[in-house]
Design an enzyme around this catalytic site. Sequence first.
Site, mmCIF file in Angstrom:
data_model
loop_
_atom_site.group_PDB
_atom_site.id
_atom_site.type_symbol
_atom_site.label_atom_id
_atom_site.label_comp_id
_atom_site.label_asym_id
_atom_site.label_seq_id
_atom_site.Cartn_x
_atom_site.Cartn_y
_atom_site.Cartn_z
ATOM 1 N N LYS A 13 -18.445 -0.366 -2.027
ATOM 2 C CA LYS A 13 -17.391 -0.910 -2.343
ATOM 3 C C LYS A 13 -17.285 -2.343 -3.026
ATOM 4 O O LYS A 13 -16.987 -2.390 -4.233
ATOM 5 C CB LYS A 13 -16.125 -0.655 -1.531
ATOM 6 C CG LYS A 13 -16.268 0.597 -0.643
ATOM 7 C CD LYS A 13 -15.200 0.848 0.403
ATOM 8 C CE LYS A 13 -15.409 0.055 1.497
ATOM 9 N NZ LYS A 13 -16.269 0.395 2.397
ATOM 10 N N ARG A 88 -7.031 1.440 5.466
ATOM 11 C CA ARG A 88 -7.927 1.798 6.255
ATOM 12 C C ARG A 88 -7.372 2.962 7.251
ATOM 13 O O ARG A 88 -8.523 3.362 8.231
ATOM 14 C CB ARG A 88 -8.412 0.566 7.009
ATOM 15 C CG ARG A 88 -9.820 0.602 7.409
ATOM 16 C CD ARG A 88 -10.798 0.147 6.563
ATOM 17 N NE ARG A 88 -11.989 -0.469 6.886
ATOM 18 C CZ ARG A 88 -12.613 -1.356 6.501
ATOM 19 N NH1 ARG A 88 -12.289 -1.968 5.283
ATOM 20 N NH2 ARG A 88 -13.639 -1.940 7.014
ATOM 21 N N ARG A 127 -28.456 -5.414 3.469
ATOM 22 C CA ARG A 127 -27.844 -6.277 2.913
ATOM 23 C C ARG A 127 -27.945 -7.855 3.285
ATOM 24 O O ARG A 127 -28.192 -8.162 4.595
ATOM 25 C CB ARG A 127 -26.444 -5.934 3.263
ATOM 26 C CG ARG A 127 -25.326 -6.800 2.857
ATOM 27 C CD ARG A 127 -23.930 -6.272 2.766
ATOM 28 N NE ARG A 127 -23.590 -5.830 3.930
ATOM 29 C CZ ARG A 127 -22.394 -5.109 4.061
ATOM 30 N NH1 ARG A 127 -21.730 -4.884 2.977
ATOM 31 N NH2 ARG A 127 -21.971 -4.608 5.275
ATOM 32 N N ARG A 160 -24.772 -10.213 7.319
ATOM 33 C CA ARG A 160 -23.481 -10.369 7.501
ATOM 34 C C ARG A 160 -23.302 -10.472 9.087
ATOM 35 O O ARG A 160 -23.962 -9.539 9.864
ATOM 36 C CB ARG A 160 -22.725 -9.019 6.795
ATOM 37 C CG ARG A 160 -21.301 -9.639 6.246
ATOM 38 C CD ARG A 160 -20.793 -8.393 5.577
ATOM 39 N NE ARG A 160 -19.959 -7.584 6.289
ATOM 40 C CZ ARG A 160 -19.230 -6.679 5.638
ATOM 41 N NH1 ARG A 160 -19.105 -6.591 4.344
ATOM 42 N NH2 ARG A 160 -18.431 -5.902 6.333
ATOM 43 N N ARG A 171 -18.364 0.879 13.637
ATOM 44 C CA ARG A 171 -17.653 0.951 12.156
ATOM 45 C C ARG A 171 -17.768 2.308 11.388
ATOM 46 O O ARG A 171 -16.801 2.824 11.029
ATOM 47 C CB ARG A 171 -18.265 -0.162 10.841
ATOM 48 C CG ARG A 171 -17.762 -1.527 11.333
ATOM 49 C CD ARG A 171 -18.865 -2.608 10.813
ATOM 50 N NE ARG A 171 -18.969 -2.361 9.551
ATOM 51 C CZ ARG A 171 -19.983 -2.925 8.979
ATOM 52 N NH1 ARG A 171 -20.963 -3.631 9.580
ATOM 53 N NH2 ARG A 171 -19.987 -3.032 7.598
HETATM 54 P P1 AP5 Z 1 -21.753 -3.277 -0.222
HETATM 55 O O1 AP5 Z 1 -21.111 -3.440 -1.770
HETATM 56 O O2 AP5 Z 1 -21.631 -4.499 0.502
HETATM 57 O O3 AP5 Z 1 -20.665 -2.018 0.553
HETATM 58 P P2 AP5 Z 1 -19.367 -1.902 0.989
HETATM 59 O O4 AP5 Z 1 -18.829 -0.696 0.793
HETATM 60 O O5 AP5 Z 1 -18.352 -3.202 0.405
HETATM 61 O O6 AP5 Z 1 -19.535 -1.995 2.486
HETATM 62 P P3 AP5 Z 1 -18.778 -3.048 3.625
HETATM 63 O O7 AP5 Z 1 -19.590 -3.189 4.750
HETATM 64 O O8 AP5 Z 1 -18.368 -4.212 2.923
HETATM 65 O O9 AP5 Z 1 -17.561 -2.069 4.212
HETATM 66 P P4 AP5 Z 1 -16.775 -2.124 5.439
HETATM 67 O O10 AP5 Z 1 -15.580 -1.228 4.972
HETATM 68 O O11 AP5 Z 1 -17.712 -2.000 6.494
HETATM 69 O O12 AP5 Z 1 -16.552 -3.492 5.588
HETATM 70 P P5 AP5 Z 1 -15.154 -4.654 5.230
HETATM 71 O O13 AP5 Z 1 -15.807 -5.868 4.462
HETATM 72 O O14 AP5 Z 1 -14.278 -3.782 4.155
HETATM 73 O O15 AP5 Z 1 -22.994 -2.616 -0.299
HETATM 74 C C1 AP5 Z 1 -23.797 -2.460 0.853
HETATM 75 C C2 AP5 Z 1 -25.154 -2.613 0.693
HETATM 76 O O16 AP5 Z 1 -25.801 -1.698 0.044
HETATM 77 C C3 AP5 Z 1 -25.551 -4.033 -0.355
HETATM 78 O O17 AP5 Z 1 -26.756 -4.500 0.699
HETATM 79 C C4 AP5 Z 1 -25.821 -3.590 -1.434
HETATM 80 O O18 AP5 Z 1 -26.411 -4.476 -2.331
HETATM 81 C C5 AP5 Z 1 -26.173 -2.150 -1.334
HETATM 82 N N1 AP5 Z 1 -25.946 -1.197 -2.332
HETATM 83 C C6 AP5 Z 1 -24.609 -0.851 -2.932
HETATM 84 N N2 AP5 Z 1 -24.568 0.200 -3.559
HETATM 85 C C7 AP5 Z 1 -25.871 0.653 -3.651
HETATM 86 C C8 AP5 Z 1 -26.591 1.970 -4.289
HETATM 87 N N3 AP5 Z 1 -25.877 2.450 -5.160
HETATM 88 N N4 AP5 Z 1 -28.060 1.959 -3.885
HETATM 89 C C9 AP5 Z 1 -28.443 0.967 -3.116
HETATM 90 N N5 AP5 Z 1 -27.934 0.102 -2.348
HETATM 91 C C10 AP5 Z 1 -26.696 -0.039 -2.820
HETATM 92 O O19 AP5 Z 1 -14.815 -4.903 6.694
HETATM 93 C C11 AP5 Z 1 -14.941 -5.415 7.484
HETATM 94 C C12 AP5 Z 1 -14.301 -5.477 8.652
HETATM 95 O O20 AP5 Z 1 -12.803 -6.287 8.652
HETATM 96 C C13 AP5 Z 1 -13.745 -4.208 9.510
HETATM 97 O O21 AP5 Z 1 -14.876 -3.829 10.231
HETATM 98 C C14 AP5 Z 1 -12.449 -4.554 10.110
HETATM 99 O O22 AP5 Z 1 -12.777 -5.037 11.266
HETATM 100 C C15 AP5 Z 1 -12.055 -5.561 9.245
HETATM 101 N N6 AP5 Z 1 -10.956 -4.971 8.318
HETATM 102 C C16 AP5 Z 1 -11.288 -4.884 6.724
HETATM 103 N N7 AP5 Z 1 -10.144 -4.439 6.280
HETATM 104 C C17 AP5 Z 1 -9.305 -3.711 7.191
HETATM 105 C C18 AP5 Z 1 -8.123 -3.246 7.307
HETATM 106 N N8 AP5 Z 1 -7.459 -2.611 6.140
HETATM 107 N N9 AP5 Z 1 -7.688 -2.656 8.548
HETATM 108 C C19 AP5 Z 1 -8.039 -3.340 9.543
HETATM 109 N N10 AP5 Z 1 -9.243 -3.956 9.776
HETATM 110 C C20 AP5 Z 1 -9.918 -4.333 8.678
HETATM 111 MG MG MG Z 2 -17.480 -4.786 1.333
#
Ligand code: AP5
Ligand code: MG
Length: 222
Positions: A13, A88, A127, A160, A171
């Site tokens: 994402k 979420r 990552r 991270r 997660r």
């Molecule tokens: P990346 O692009 O970083 O993936 P992502 O989908 O953004 O994954 P996240 O881990 O950021 O999502 P998340 O939902 O767990 O965390 P968030 O920060 O939102 O890609 C991942 C890796 O793969 C990278 O190394 C990249 O290079 C590689 N990659 C990408 N595309 C690829 C491809 N096509 N092929 C191969 N490799 C690829 O949330 C974190 C925390 O915040 C949550 O756990 C929660 O505690 C809190 N939080 C956030 N939002 C909320 C909410 N709305 N409500 C409550 N708590 C929340």
């Molecule tokens: Mg992300």
Amino acid sequence: MRVILLGPPGAGKGTQARHISGKFGIPHISTGDIFMKNITGETELGKKAKEYLDKGYLVPDEITIDLVINRIREDDAKNGYLLDGFPRNLNQGEVLFQTLEEMGDHLDAALLIDVPFEDIKERMEGRRICTSCGASYHIKFNPPEKEGVCSKCGHKLVQRRDDHVEAVEERLKVYEEHTKPLISFFRKKNLLVSVDGTKGIEEVTEIILDVLTEMDNKDNNE
Ligand code: AP5
Ligand code: MG
Ligand code: ZN
């Protein structure tokens, strides 16, 4: 254009959001990034969010919803935005819809980056993120030019804080239980667009930009 990015943790994402936001000139609003920055900066919000984030739990709705609703009311979000990581759960989805209705706005699409769980762990384990600009890399799939150094700004890359085994497991569980139901929620509203996220990063970008460009052109012609 108002778009939501859906998909399991590690689906790509954040990676794709940067391209979409650049192409359409809309702000990328990532709740995860906002929490992460506040934790690093040791702000009040960061102190509240830290324990949840480190364990892989959702930050409570009382904190998260106001944060996002205030953000989408800001000036730079007038013509659209890309929400990454929000909603979420179903409650967040409902509140978002109510708010948009009050504001006289509508969503254009909920874009699901579809990646099976088998691929997810390797993506998160490999990552690396920049300690300064937040850019995200992968040691195998998207390596920086120089190991351990951000190609964009030259700062150090680190793992991270929530990419350790226990938080990753949690997660994934949280995603299954709370976030996945949003897929049918958006499908029922005719907003769901699903793209195959197992392809390479550039290919996924191309597919997404094509879909959104077509949507945008249609919108402008109506
Ligand atoms: P990346 O692009 O970083 O993936 P992502 O989908 O953004 O994954 P996240 O881990 O950021 O999502 P998340 O939902 O767990 O965390 P968030 O920060 O939102 O890609 C991942 C890796 O793969 C990278 O190394 C990249 O290079 C590689 N990659 C990408 N595309 C690829 C491809 N096509 N092929 C191969 N490799 C690829 O949330 C974190 C925390 O915040 C949550 O756990 C929660 O505690 C809190 N939080 C956030 N939002 C909320 C909410 N709305 N409500 C409550 N708590 C929340
Ligand atoms: Mg992300
Ligand atoms: Zn950087």
